[in-house]
Design a protein around this motif. Structure first.
Motif: not given
Length: 88
Positions: A11-26
């Protein structure tokens, strides 16, 4: 709710990855918007420069796994077609 330690870590890893991917997509969307703005202004040199940056950012997103390879290629192709139409 995650009960095992492994599930909690996931759950912690997914949260970190989601944050990074959101920034990249933005970031990708920002460069695409800059290209569209340069295109609507009619400035060919600015549009060409924006196209190069947008293409680079899209392909980086592909390598990072944010965007699928075919999706990135399709978007770059459509951007190139728009740029070609402007110069014609």
């Amino acid at each position: 709710m995650a009960n095992t330690p492994g599930a909690k870590k996931a759950v912690r890893k997914i949260a970190r990855r989601t944050e990074v991917n959101t920034a990249r997509r933005s970031r990708v969307r920002t460069y695409l918007r800059k290209f569209q703005e340069a295109l609507t202004s009619g400035d060919k040199t600015a549009a060409t420069a924006a196209f190069v940056k947008a293409q680079s950012e899209l392909m980086r997103a592909v390598t990072k796994g944010v965007v699928h390879k075919n999706t990135g290629s399709r978007k770059v192709s459509r951007l190139a077609a728009q740029l070609k139409k402007l110069s014609a």
